[in-house]
Write a protein that holds these residues in place. Structure first.
Motif, PDB file in Angstrom:
ATOM      1  N   ALA A 152       0.828  -1.207   0.000  1.00  0.00           N
ATOM      2  CA  ALA A 152       0.000   0.000   0.000  1.00  0.00           C
ATOM      3  C   ALA A 152       0.860   1.254   0.000  1.00  0.00           C
ATOM      4  O   ALA A 152       0.519   2.259  -0.641  1.00  0.00           O
ATOM      5  CB  ALA A 152      -0.930  -0.003   1.206  1.00  0.00           C
ATOM      6  N   LEU A 153       1.981   1.205   0.700  1.00  0.00           N
ATOM      7  CA  LEU A 153       2.893   2.345   0.739  1.00  0.00           C
ATOM      8  C   LEU A 153       3.444   2.646  -0.653  1.00  0.00           C
ATOM      9  O   LEU A 153       3.502   3.805  -1.070  1.00  0.00           O
ATOM     10  CB  LEU A 153       4.030   2.059   1.720  1.00  0.00           C
ATOM     11  CG  LEU A 153       5.138   3.112   1.810  1.00  0.00           C
ATOM     12  CD1 LEU A 153       4.581   4.453   2.271  1.00  0.00           C
ATOM     13  CD2 LEU A 153       6.236   2.632   2.760  1.00  0.00           C
ATOM     14  N   LEU A 154       3.833   1.618  -1.386  1.00  0.00           N
ATOM     15  CA  LEU A 154       4.391   1.814  -2.727  1.00  0.00           C
ATOM     16  C   LEU A 154       3.349   2.400  -3.679  1.00  0.00           C
ATOM     17  O   LEU A 154       3.699   3.125  -4.616  1.00  0.00           O
ATOM     18  CB  LEU A 154       4.922   0.488  -3.277  1.00  0.00           C
ATOM     19  CG  LEU A 154       6.110  -0.112  -2.538  1.00  0.00           C
ATOM     20  CD1 LEU A 154       6.477  -1.472  -3.131  1.00  0.00           C
ATOM     21  CD2 LEU A 154       7.312   0.823  -2.591  1.00  0.00           C
ATOM     22  N   ALA A 155       2.078   2.110  -3.458  1.00  0.00           N
ATOM     23  CA  ALA A 155       1.006   2.598  -4.334  1.00  0.00           C
ATOM     24  C   ALA A 155       0.439   3.936  -3.878  1.00  0.00           C
ATOM     25  O   ALA A 155      -0.526   4.425  -4.467  1.00  0.00           O
ATOM     26  CB  ALA A 155      -0.114   1.563  -4.400  1.00  0.00           C
ATOM     27  N   ALA A 156       1.034   4.561  -2.867  1.00  0.00           N
ATOM     28  CA  ALA A 156       0.474   5.780  -2.295  1.00  0.00           C
ATOM     29  C   ALA A 156       0.493   6.939  -3.285  1.00  0.00           C
ATOM     30  O   ALA A 156       1.516   7.195  -3.930  1.00  0.00           O
ATOM     31  CB  ALA A 156       1.250   6.169  -1.042  1.00  0.00           C
ATOM     32  N   PRO A 157      -0.618   7.678  -3.402  1.00  0.00           N
ATOM     33  CA  PRO A 157      -0.631   8.913  -4.181  1.00  0.00           C
ATOM     34  C   PRO A 157       0.137   9.995  -3.426  1.00  0.00           C
ATOM     35  O   PRO A 157       0.487   9.813  -2.252  1.00  0.00           O
ATOM     36  CB  PRO A 157      -2.120   9.241  -4.296  1.00  0.00           C
ATOM     37  CG  PRO A 157      -2.719   8.625  -3.077  1.00  0.00           C
ATOM     38  CD  PRO A 157      -1.934   7.383  -2.808  1.00  0.00           C
ATOM     39  N   PRO A 158       0.412  11.131  -4.048  1.00  0.00           N
ATOM     40  CA  PRO A 158       1.258  12.157  -3.424  1.00  0.00           C
ATOM     41  C   PRO A 158       0.847  12.567  -2.019  1.00  0.00           C
ATOM     42  O   PRO A 158       1.698  12.744  -1.138  1.00  0.00           O
ATOM     43  CB  PRO A 158       1.162  13.332  -4.405  1.00  0.00           C
ATOM     44  CG  PRO A 158       0.940  12.684  -5.726  1.00  0.00           C
ATOM     45  CD  PRO A 158       0.069  11.491  -5.444  1.00  0.00           C
ATOM     46  N   ARG A 213      12.727   1.671   1.180  1.00  0.00           N
ATOM     47  CA  ARG A 213      12.867   3.114   0.936  1.00  0.00           C
ATOM     48  C   ARG A 213      13.281   3.384  -0.506  1.00  0.00           C
ATOM     49  O   ARG A 213      12.783   4.320  -1.145  1.00  0.00           O
ATOM     50  CB  ARG A 213      13.885   3.700   1.918  1.00  0.00           C
ATOM     51  CG  ARG A 213      13.434   3.629   3.383  1.00  0.00           C
ATOM     52  CD  ARG A 213      14.501   4.150   4.326  1.00  0.00           C
ATOM     53  NE  ARG A 213      14.053   4.070   5.721  1.00  0.00           N
ATOM     54  CZ  ARG A 213      14.652   3.354   6.661  1.00  0.00           C
ATOM     55  NH1 ARG A 213      15.731   2.627   6.382  1.00  0.00           N
ATOM     56  NH2 ARG A 213      14.179   3.342   7.898  1.00  0.00           N
ATOM     57  N   ALA A 214      14.186   2.577  -1.025  1.00  0.00           N
ATOM     58  CA  ALA A 214      14.593   2.728  -2.422  1.00  0.00           C
ATOM     59  C   ALA A 214      13.426   2.429  -3.358  1.00  0.00           C
ATOM     60  O   ALA A 214      13.216   3.121  -4.363  1.00  0.00           O
ATOM     61  CB  ALA A 214      15.781   1.816  -2.718  1.00  0.00           C
ATOM     62  N   LEU A 215      12.641   1.405  -3.027  1.00  0.00           N
ATOM     63  CA  LEU A 215      11.468   1.070  -3.845  1.00  0.00           C
ATOM     64  C   LEU A 215      10.442   2.205  -3.832  1.00  0.00           C
ATOM     65  O   LEU A 215       9.817   2.494  -4.859  1.00  0.00           O
ATOM     66  CB  LEU A 215      10.817  -0.213  -3.324  1.00  0.00           C
ATOM     67  CG  LEU A 215      11.425  -1.534  -3.780  1.00  0.00           C
ATOM     68  CD1 LEU A 215      10.778  -2.698  -3.028  1.00  0.00           C
ATOM     69  CD2 LEU A 215      11.247  -1.728  -5.285  1.00  0.00           C
ATOM     70  N   CYS A 216      10.264   2.839  -2.684  1.00  0.00           N
ATOM     71  CA  CYS A 216       9.329   3.965  -2.607  1.00  0.00           C
ATOM     72  C   CYS A 216       9.738   5.064  -3.578  1.00  0.00           C
ATOM     73  O   CYS A 216       8.903   5.611  -4.313  1.00  0.00           O
ATOM     74  CB  CYS A 216       9.279   4.519  -1.186  1.00  0.00           C
ATOM     75  SG  CYS A 216       8.337   3.515  -0.018  1.00  0.00           S
ATOM     76  N   ALA A 218      11.518   4.812  -6.277  1.00  0.00           N
ATOM     77  CA  ALA A 218      11.309   4.358  -7.652  1.00  0.00           C
ATOM     78  C   ALA A 218       9.835   4.362  -8.023  1.00  0.00           C
ATOM     79  O   ALA A 218       9.444   4.826  -9.105  1.00  0.00           O
ATOM     80  CB  ALA A 218      11.901   2.962  -7.826  1.00  0.00           C
ATOM     81  N   ALA A 219       8.992   3.862  -7.129  1.00  0.00           N
ATOM     82  CA  ALA A 219       7.554   3.769  -7.406  1.00  0.00           C
ATOM     83  C   ALA A 219       6.927   5.147  -7.513  1.00  0.00           C
ATOM     84  O   ALA A 219       6.146   5.423  -8.437  1.00  0.00           O
ATOM     85  CB  ALA A 219       6.868   2.959  -6.305  1.00  0.00           C
ATOM     86  N   TRP A 220       7.248   6.026  -6.596  1.00  0.00           N
ATOM     87  CA  TRP A 220       6.625   7.349  -6.581  1.00  0.00           C
ATOM     88  C   TRP A 220       7.103   8.208  -7.739  1.00  0.00           C
ATOM     89  O   TRP A 220       6.339   9.005  -8.275  1.00  0.00           O
ATOM     90  CB  TRP A 220       6.895   8.031  -5.241  1.00  0.00           C
ATOM     91  CG  TRP A 220       6.291   7.290  -4.089  1.00  0.00           C
ATOM     92  CD1 TRP A 220       5.340   6.304  -4.138  1.00  0.00           C
ATOM     93  CD2 TRP A 220       6.627   7.448  -2.709  1.00  0.00           C
ATOM     94  NE1 TRP A 220       5.063   5.848  -2.880  1.00  0.00           N
ATOM     95  CE2 TRP A 220       5.817   6.522  -1.977  1.00  0.00           C
ATOM     96  CE3 TRP A 220       7.515   8.263  -2.008  1.00  0.00           C
ATOM     97  CZ2 TRP A 220       5.887   6.429  -0.580  1.00  0.00           C
ATOM     98  CZ3 TRP A 220       7.588   8.165  -0.629  1.00  0.00           C
ATOM     99  CH2 TRP A 220       6.778   7.262   0.078  1.00  0.00           C
ATOM    100  N   THR A 221       8.355   8.049  -8.129  1.00  0.00           N
ATOM    101  CA  THR A 221       8.852   8.790  -9.287  1.00  0.00           C
ATOM    102  C   THR A 221       8.151   8.319 -10.555  1.00  0.00           C
ATOM    103  O   THR A 221       7.745   9.127 -11.397  1.00  0.00           O
ATOM    104  CB  THR A 221      10.366   8.622  -9.417  1.00  0.00           C
ATOM    105  OG1 THR A 221      11.011   9.127  -8.230  1.00  0.00           O
ATOM    106  CG2 THR A 221      10.900   9.370 -10.633  1.00  0.00           C
ATOM    107  N   ALA A 222       7.990   7.010 -10.685  1.00  0.00           N
ATOM    108  CA  ALA A 222       7.320   6.463 -11.865  1.00  0.00           C
ATOM    109  C   ALA A 222       5.847   6.867 -11.910  1.00  0.00           C
ATOM    110  O   ALA A 222       5.294   7.104 -12.985  1.00  0.00           O
ATOM    111  CB  ALA A 222       7.448   4.944 -11.875  1.00  0.00           C
ATOM    112  N   GLY A 226       0.090  10.317  -9.669  1.00  0.00           N
ATOM    113  CA  GLY A 226      -0.899   9.256  -9.499  1.00  0.00           C
ATOM    114  C   GLY A 226      -0.424   8.198  -8.529  1.00  0.00           C
ATOM    115  O   GLY A 226       0.442   8.440  -7.675  1.00  0.00           O
ATOM    116  N   SER A 227      -0.977   6.999  -8.664  1.00  0.00           N
ATOM    117  CA  SER A 227      -0.589   5.856  -7.840  1.00  0.00           C
ATOM    118  C   SER A 227       0.169   4.858  -8.693  1.00  0.00           C
ATOM    119  O   SER A 227      -0.215   4.598  -9.837  1.00  0.00           O
ATOM    120  CB  SER A 227      -1.834   5.179  -7.239  1.00  0.00           C
ATOM    121  OG  SER A 227      -2.516   6.058  -6.376  1.00  0.00           O
TER     122      SER A 227
END
Length: 241
Positions: A152-158, A213-216, A218-222, A226-227
């Motif tokens: 859920a953290l990785l899919a978080a919107p801004p 933390r590194a995955l966050c 990467a996910a949020w930049t991509a 959005g999510s």
């Protein structure tokens, strides 16, 4: 106004707070309350929820301390105050004014009382704790001891993205490691993560939280505004999460 009757639907702390403000707590809709205030109380029963519904149906202003739908307990996830608010809403209609997270009043009051210059909001929920910090323009620390999963953290919107992440409150006693950009990916500790096509990828070794933390990053930049919809299953499995 001072001396007004307020229907108190909550625990002893709520009753004390009302009295401190010069208000008179009452416990029946027939006591002609000027307002309904609802806060969490694990012993709350049907009769008290019904009194709130009766008053709200009559047009009495309705306030809620918070709308957290769930709370973590030793045996699992349990209903929170938001679930009890929904019971009253289902019966009576309407929407309460909310003083607590994620709206600003409680955070603003805390900053004023403490004189904080660099507030840090700590919580375990994205949609109340972290969103509240974002609404207030302050940093936040998400702890993974509650209802938020790594996925859920990785899919978080801004508005649900914390500044810091740690396993629990012991994270307050250690500096957060830096996350740095690395040729299309991100590094933290001994891990490197990137968004590759429709999946998130992580490789390396070290503390699993550094990999998260590194995955966050990467996910949020991509995801941008959005999510992130990239598959994180294998990456989280690689971290033992």
């Amino acid at each position: 106004p001072a001396g007004a009757r307020v229907l108190a639907v909550g625990g002893e702390g709520l009753v004390v707070a009302l009295r401190e403000r010069g208000l008179e707590p009452v416990f029946s809709a027939d006591d002609e309350p000027a307002a309904v205030v609802q806060g969490f109380d694990p012993t709350l029963d049907w009769e008290r929820l019904a009194e709130a519904a009766y008053a709200v149906q009559r047009g009495v202003p309705w306030f809620a301390s918070n709308t957290d739908l769930t709370i973590p307990k030793e045996r699992g996830i349990a209903p929170g105050n938001g679930a009890l608010v929904e019971v009253v809403r289902t019966a009576a209609g309407g929407t309460p004014q909310v003083a607590g997270k994620p709206l600003p009043p409680m955070h603003r009051e805390t900053v004023l009382r403490t004189g904080a210059r660099r507030p840090l909001v700590i919580g375990d929920r994205l949609d109340t704790d972290i969103e509240g910090a974002c609404n207030g323009g302050v940093d936040s620390l998400l702890v993974l001891t509650g209802v938020t999963s790594p996925a859920a953290l990785l899919a978080a919107p801004p508005q649900h993205r914390p500044a810091y992440v740690d396993a629990d409150l012991r994270g307050l006693l250690a500096p957060q490691p830096e996350v740095t950009a690395d040729d299309g990916g991100f590094r933290c500790g001994g891990w490197r993560a990137e968004a590759a096509g429709d999946a998130l990828v992580v490789d390396g070794e070290g503390a699993p939280l550094d990999g998260l933390r590194a995955l966050c990053a990467a996910a949020w930049t991509a995801a941008g505004t959005g999510s992130c919809r990239a598959d994180a299953g294998k990456a989280l499995a690689r971290l033992g999460m």
